[in-house]
Design a protein around this motif. Sequence first.
Motif, PDB file in Angstrom:
ATOM      1  N   LYS A 143      33.960  -8.459  12.665  1.00  0.00           N
ATOM      2  CA  LYS A 143      33.942  -7.419  11.199  1.00  0.00           C
ATOM      3  C   LYS A 143      32.434  -6.897  11.603  1.00  0.00           C
ATOM      4  CE  LYS A 143      35.972  -6.456   7.801  1.00  0.00           C
ATOM      5  NZ  LYS A 143      35.766  -6.521   5.997  1.00  0.00           N
ATOM      6  N   SER A 144      32.288  -5.338  12.118  1.00  0.00           N
ATOM      7  CA  SER A 144      30.887  -5.325  12.013  1.00  0.00           C
ATOM      8  C   SER A 144      30.185  -4.477  10.347  1.00  0.00           C
ATOM      9  CB  SER A 144      30.433  -4.403  12.998  1.00  0.00           C
ATOM     10  OG  SER A 144      31.480  -2.633  12.906  1.00  0.00           O
ATOM     11  N   LEU A 145      31.370  -4.096   9.474  1.00  0.00           N
ATOM     12  CA  LEU A 145      31.251  -3.054   8.588  1.00  0.00           C
ATOM     13  C   LEU A 145      31.172  -4.178   7.183  1.00  0.00           C
ATOM     14  CD1 LEU A 145      32.430   0.289   9.350  1.00  0.00           C
ATOM     15  CD2 LEU A 145      30.290  -0.485   9.936  1.00  0.00           C
ATOM     16  N   THR A 146      30.102  -4.343   7.355  1.00  0.00           N
ATOM     17  CA  THR A 146      30.546  -6.101   6.147  1.00  0.00           C
ATOM     18  C   THR A 146      28.792  -6.244   5.259  1.00  0.00           C
ATOM     19  OG1 THR A 146      30.607  -8.064   5.252  1.00  0.00           O
ATOM     20  CG2 THR A 146      29.387  -7.304   7.812  1.00  0.00           C
ATOM     21  N   VAL A 147      28.630  -6.210   4.380  1.00  0.00           N
ATOM     22  CA  VAL A 147      27.639  -6.820   3.469  1.00  0.00           C
ATOM     23  C   VAL A 147      26.612  -8.026   3.542  1.00  0.00           C
ATOM     24  CG1 VAL A 147      28.712  -5.498   1.382  1.00  0.00           C
ATOM     25  CG2 VAL A 147      29.240  -7.729   1.879  1.00  0.00           C
ATOM     26  N   THR A 148      28.137  -8.990   4.092  1.00  0.00           N
ATOM     27  CA  THR A 148      26.909 -10.434   4.275  1.00  0.00           C
ATOM     28  C   THR A 148      26.271 -10.414   5.760  1.00  0.00           C
ATOM     29  OG1 THR A 148      29.223 -10.885   6.162  1.00  0.00           O
ATOM     30  CG2 THR A 148      28.858 -11.307   3.408  1.00  0.00           C
ATOM     31  N   THR A 158      27.076  11.393  -0.762  1.00  0.00           N
ATOM     32  CA  THR A 158      25.788  10.527  -1.386  1.00  0.00           C
ATOM     33  C   THR A 158      26.917   9.684  -2.243  1.00  0.00           C
ATOM     34  OG1 THR A 158      25.761  11.711  -3.222  1.00  0.00           O
ATOM     35  CG2 THR A 158      24.058  12.067  -1.261  1.00  0.00           C
ATOM     36  N   SER A 159      28.640  10.002  -2.400  1.00  0.00           N
ATOM     37  CA  SER A 159      28.920   9.203  -3.543  1.00  0.00           C
ATOM     38  C   SER A 159      30.021   9.094  -2.907  1.00  0.00           C
ATOM     39  CB  SER A 159      29.291   9.567  -5.047  1.00  0.00           C
ATOM     40  OG  SER A 159      30.353  11.273  -4.963  1.00  0.00           O
ATOM     41  N   VAL A 162      31.067   1.068   2.835  1.00  0.00           N
ATOM     42  CA  VAL A 162      30.444  -1.269   2.758  1.00  0.00           C
ATOM     43  C   VAL A 162      29.734  -1.334   1.294  1.00  0.00           C
ATOM     44  CG1 VAL A 162      29.256  -2.677   4.230  1.00  0.00           C
ATOM     45  CG2 VAL A 162      30.557  -0.438   4.671  1.00  0.00           C
ATOM     46  N   GLY A 163      30.338  -2.417   0.791  1.00  0.00           N
ATOM     47  CA  GLY A 163      30.079  -2.098  -0.934  1.00  0.00           C
ATOM     48  C   GLY A 163      29.172  -1.224  -1.598  1.00  0.00           C
TER      49      GLY A 163
END
Length: 308
Positions: free
Chosen positions: A216-221, A276-277, A303-304
């Motif tokens: 996964k490339s789209l992650t908050v970690t 923006t949201s 993401v997050g």
Amino acid sequence: ARTFNTTKFSGNRSDEFGLIAAQRQLSRGWLQDSGSILQLKVFREALSLEEQPELGQGKLRLRLQPVDPKSLAPILSSARASVEYVRMAYADSTLRVQPEYGVPYASGDILMFHVSLEQLERVAFLVEVYAEQPDASLVRLLGYSHLQHTSFPGTEGSVSIDLISPLWQRLVGELRLEYLVIRPMEKDSFDLRTSFANYWRSNWTALEIGHRGLGKSLTVTSNAAPLIENTVASMLASAEMGADLVEFDVQLTSDLVPIIHHDFSIRVCIDSKTPTSRDDLTEVLLKDISYEQLKDLKTYQIVGNKIV
């Protein structure tokens, strides 16, 4: 269900086929040692009528009736032949018993008849197209045709049939069907008394499987994959790093073009402004847009708490 030891060293541990967490979870599948399955699929504007009546959306019905191949007499639902159908619809694609006067059909529908057979060679089929009358309880037969088992020479393929008017006995339309024949695996054993856990070599190591390629490339970690997931570059990099397999998900667009994407939907911004949201984004099902439309869209991920 059978009970068997899961490993040579498990002592009195056992596993019962069909039970998961003490709940029975057996589902129908293709592996069988007797009987056959015939699937007839209707899609891609498969039905054309010489004179399209003023029917409106969803006012046609398709019916598949098993018949004796010689006398053409109807075969009642039994082990010899049993017909079910499924409409490919979001969150509702389950097999159901065919209604008395067939299955509602509208242009653009993806419909499949699922026939369980004792022997394919002992059954023929009557295909009927009905039109609903203003009183929904009444139907009118527009056209019919017969299919013999010789119409399905291979494991899969397509067949076009002429529809004949029951009143005028002349050609009134055509129906194109895609077919799949699933025959029994007579030479294979279905003995589940011994678990395959007993057959792993003592030095066997687990397979390395690349998730969506390199991960996964789209992650908050902080350990996100360096390449964008579900891309050719990510999958090639996964192979270069020693992965045995790569795993990814495939979805279909409205014109049945397969694409690699994890979810059933994408997020787009209808307005030209930069979102923006979450409220600025609209979720669109992939099955509802064509491949060409998809190529023209800019998509977003959440993401997050960020939109990327």
